[in-house]
Each structure stands twice: as structure tokens, then as C-alpha cells.
Design an enzyme around this catalytic site. Structure first.
Site, PDB file in Angstrom:
ATOM      1  N   ASP A   1       0.805  -1.174  -0.256  1.00  0.00           N
ATOM      2  CA  ASP A   1       0.189  -0.034  -0.067  1.00  0.00           C
ATOM      3  C   ASP A   1       0.778   1.278   0.054  1.00  0.00           C
ATOM      4  OD1 ASP A   1      -2.519   1.348  -0.215  1.00  0.00           O
ATOM      5  OD2 ASP A   1      -2.633   1.180   2.050  1.00  0.00           O
TER       6      ASP A   1
ATOM      7  N   HIS B   1       2.249   3.571  -9.108  1.00  0.00           N
ATOM      8  CA  HIS B   1       1.942   2.150  -9.535  1.00  0.00           C
ATOM      9  C   HIS B   1       3.231   1.298 -10.182  1.00  0.00           C
ATOM     10  CE1 HIS B   1      -2.023   2.527  -7.752  1.00  0.00           C
ATOM     11  NE2 HIS B   1      -2.525   2.996  -8.708  1.00  0.00           N
TER      12      HIS B   1
ATOM     13  N   LEU C   1      10.129 -20.719  -5.113  1.00  0.00           N
ATOM     14  CA  LEU C   1       9.232 -19.988  -4.438  1.00  0.00           C
ATOM     15  C   LEU C   1       7.969 -19.822  -4.885  1.00  0.00           C
ATOM     16  CD1 LEU C   1       8.713 -17.173  -2.508  1.00  0.00           C
ATOM     17  CD2 LEU C   1       9.265 -15.863  -4.678  1.00  0.00           C
TER      18      LEU C   1
HETATM   19  C1  IPE Z   1      -1.738   0.352  -3.318  1.00  0.00           C
HETATM   20  O1  IPE Z   1      -1.589   1.856  -3.427  1.00  0.00           O
HETATM   21  C2  IPE Z   1      -2.051  -0.079  -4.705  1.00  0.00           C
HETATM   22  C3  IPE Z   1      -3.304  -0.578  -5.015  1.00  0.00           C
HETATM   23  C4  IPE Z   1      -4.453  -0.595  -4.069  1.00  0.00           C
HETATM   24  C5  IPE Z   1      -3.833  -1.088  -6.144  1.00  0.00           C
HETATM   25  P1  IPE Z   1      -2.942   2.957  -3.304  1.00  0.00           P
HETATM   26  O2  IPE Z   1      -3.098   3.505  -4.789  1.00  0.00           O
HETATM   27  O3  IPE Z   1      -3.874   2.392  -2.563  1.00  0.00           O
HETATM   28  O4  IPE Z   1      -2.053   4.052  -2.594  1.00  0.00           O
HETATM   29  P2  IPE Z   1      -2.468   4.952  -1.437  1.00  0.00           P
HETATM   30  O5  IPE Z   1      -2.648   4.107  -0.264  1.00  0.00           O
HETATM   31  O6  IPE Z   1      -3.722   5.626  -1.619  1.00  0.00           O
HETATM   32  O7  IPE Z   1      -1.346   5.964  -1.093  1.00  0.00           O
HETATM   33  C1  IPE Z   2      -5.562  -2.704   0.121  1.00  0.00           C
HETATM   34  O1  IPE Z   2      -5.123  -1.590  -0.309  1.00  0.00           O
HETATM   35  C2  IPE Z   2      -5.352  -3.299  -1.348  1.00  0.00           C
HETATM   36  C3  IPE Z   2      -4.144  -3.483  -1.929  1.00  0.00           C
HETATM   37  C4  IPE Z   2      -3.171  -3.057  -1.420  1.00  0.00           C
HETATM   38  C5  IPE Z   2      -4.167  -4.240  -3.218  1.00  0.00           C
HETATM   39  P1  IPE Z   2      -6.230  -0.111  -0.266  1.00  0.00           P
HETATM   40  O2  IPE Z   2      -5.550   1.145  -0.463  1.00  0.00           O
HETATM   41  O3  IPE Z   2      -7.105  -0.299  -1.370  1.00  0.00           O
HETATM   42  O4  IPE Z   2      -7.089  -0.396   0.989  1.00  0.00           O
HETATM   43  P2  IPE Z   2      -7.855   0.992   1.960  1.00  0.00           P
HETATM   44  O5  IPE Z   2      -8.914   1.363   0.991  1.00  0.00           O
HETATM   45  O6  IPE Z   2      -6.790   1.929   2.456  1.00  0.00           O
HETATM   46  O7  IPE Z   2      -8.586   0.047   3.147  1.00  0.00           O
HETATM   47 MG    MG Z   3      -4.165   2.429  -0.450  1.00  0.00          MG
END
Ligand code: IPE
Ligand code: IPE
Ligand code: MG
Length: 257
Positions: free
Chosen positions: A30, A47, A141
Site C-alpha cells: 500500500d 503504481h 518460491l
Molecule cells: C496501493 O496503492 C495499490 C493498490 C491498492 C492497487 P494505493 O493506490 O492504494 O496508494 P495509497 O494507499 O492511496 O497511497
Molecule cells: C489494499 O489497499 C489493497 C491493496 C494493497 C491491493 P487499499 O488502498 O485498497 O485499501 P484501503 O482502501 O486503504 O483500506
Molecule cells: Mg491504499
């Protein structure tokens, strides 16, 4: 990089089995968007940088001889993001499948997919099946990618299949045990995670491996996923090793008997 809390530094007792290197590490990757926003970049840049961190984490896992690495890449709730972001994410996934698979296969890595991939376009579904098939005999793995994955959805599909097997008289209600239930989950032949790590400072599971997380050690660090490096990985493994896993038993029991 965030230092462990005081609690994490305290070794409570060495009487129970001390943790060794975790066999199965699962990561909620995340913080990509915050990483991009902090740099004045579009989310897709976060990403993309996150995909580089995925490559690094696979290398670290192999170095550490971790046997199972599960990465939460796209949740069932992430379908609620804008069509542009969903298309950026699936586009990146297609790109990395094409560019990385040969290398992963050469490294003897098995790729597994968990989640409801029927929601992806047919080409991506075909690519995912092909990658699973190509690498099915590899065993250095097991890299499991959680895609369009949600823990509640996973439990519901298990319940539906169990009910159908009951209707078809393939099983009896008395056969339903924890082990049988687990065999209907996407993770049927994957051991439960020893360690679930979440980056970016959020302390929640966000619908990840709800059943399987029952006795996982949970570690939350502030590092944003695109910044995740070997130092973070080492630190997290170190925190895990210092934890005492009890599984509900009484610590120190074997000393007093
Ligand atoms: C995590 O990064 C990747 C996915 C959930 C696909 P986010 O896009 O959630 O990044 P933040 O948490 O908003 O910074
Ligand atoms: C969780 O991250 C999903 C992934 C990392 C793929 P999100 O960014 O979607 O989760 P929330 O919305 O912060 O809970
Ligand atoms: Mg996120």
C-alpha cells in the site's frame, strides 16, 4: 523506514518455539498513490514504482529462502476506483506479466493467482492461466498474486461450493471441519501466512486473507510501498523473529513440567 515499537524489541520469553524465518510472507502493498502525489506525479507513476518494489521483494524473498510470498495487488474493492486507474493497473499487470515471466520461470518460481479473475478481460485471464500453467512445476518460491481478491468473497464462494457438494451428496454436513473448509478456499494448498506485512502506515487488513490470517503475525510499517527496500525487509524479518508465537498455548509450559 520505521523503527519497530518498543514492544517489538522486547523478547518476552525464549521458552516457546522461537520464530524462525517465516515460511510464508504475505504483503499488503500500500501507498503507491501517496508516493506519487508527494512527488507531484500522477497515480500511475506510483503504481509503476510499486511494480519495481515487487521485483525487489521477490529477490529478497529468494535471498531469505522464504518459500511462499503472497502479494495483494488488486482487491475486489479496488474495482471502485476510476475506470482510468483500473485500466492503468491492469495494463501494468499485463506489461509485467509479458516482460517478467520468462525470468521468473528461469528462477524456478511458481506463480499462483488467487481472486475472482473472471472480472478481468478475457486476454488478461488467458495470460494469467498461461503463467500458472507454465510455472506449475517450479518450486524455488511460490509467488501468489492476489488479484480482484477479497477475503469475504473467497469465504462466500467456498460456502456456495460446499452447499453444492452437499446437494450433490459428495459430502455430509458432519464432514465440514476447519480443514475441509480451508480446502475450498483459493489458497487450498498454500499454508497460512506466518507474517502479514502492510506498508504505508495503515493498520488494517482491507479484506486480505481473513480466514488465513487467524494466527499470522501482523506488522505495519510507515514506508510507502514504492520505497520498500532490502533494509525494510530485513527489519521486518527481524521484528518477526523476535515475536513469540503462542497459538493460544501457555508460554513456558514445557519448562515447568
Ligand atoms: C496501493 O496503492 C495499490 C493498490 C491498492 C492497487 P494505493 O493506490 O492504494 O496508494 P495509497 O494507499 O492511496 O497511497
Ligand atoms: C489494499 O489497499 C489493497 C491493496 C494493497 C491491493 P487499499 O488502498 O485498497 O485499501 P484501503 O482502501 O486503504 O483500506
Ligand atoms: Mg491504499
Amino acid at each position: 523506514m520505521v523503527l519497530p515499537t518498543v514492544h517489538d524489541n522486547v523478547k518476552i520469553s525464549s521458552t516457546m518455539d522461537d520464530c524462525e524465518i517465516p515460511q510464508h510472507v504475505a504483503i499488503i502493498m500500500d501507498g503507491n498513490s501517496r508516493w506519487a502525489t508527494a512527488r507531484g506525479l500522477p497515480r500511475i507513476a506510483g503504481h509503476r514504482a510499486g511494480a519495481q518494489a515487487v521485483k525487489r521483494s521477490i529477490e529478497f524473498a529468494i535471498e531469505k529462502q522464504i518459500k511462499w510470498l503472497t502479494l495483494y495487488a488488486f482487491s475486489s474493492e479496488n474495482w471502485q476506483r476510476t475506470p482510468e486507474e483500473v485500466s492503468d493497473l491492469t495494463g501494468l499487470l499485463k506489461f509485467y506479466l509479458k516482460s517478467e515471466v520468462k525470468k521468473l520461470h528461469k528462477q524456478n518460481i511458481r506463480i499462483r493467482i488467487i481472486g475472482d479473475i473472471t472480472r478481468f478481460d478475457q486476454n488478461l485471464q488467458n495470460d494469467l492461466h498461461a503463467v500458472e500453467y507454465l510455472t506449475k512445476n517450479n518450486d524455488a518460491l511460490v509467488l501468489t498474486l492476489a488479484l480482484s481478491y477479497g477475503g469475504r468473497g473467497e469465504v462466500i464462494q467456498a460456502v456456495k461450493r460446499i452447499c453444492q457438494d452437499r446437494v450433490d451428496k459428495l459430502l455430509d454436513s458432519r464432514d465440514i471441519t476447519e480443514d475441509l473448509f480451508a480446502s475450498y478456499l483459493f489458497t487450498a494448498d498454500i499454508p497460512d501466512p506466518d507474517l502479514i506485512l502492510r506498508t504505508s502506515g495503515e493498520s488494517r487488513l482491507s479484506n486480505f486473507l481473513l480466514w488465513q490470517a487467524a494466527y499470522a503475525e501482523l506488522i505495519f510499517i510507515d514506508t510507502l510501498w514504492p520505497d520498500f527496500d532490502k533494509e525494510d525487509f530485513d527489519r521486518v524479518i527481524d521484528i518477526y523473529i523476535r515475536r513469540e508465537r503462542r497459538f493460544g498455548a501457555r508460554p513456558g509450559l514445557e519448562d515447568s513440567e
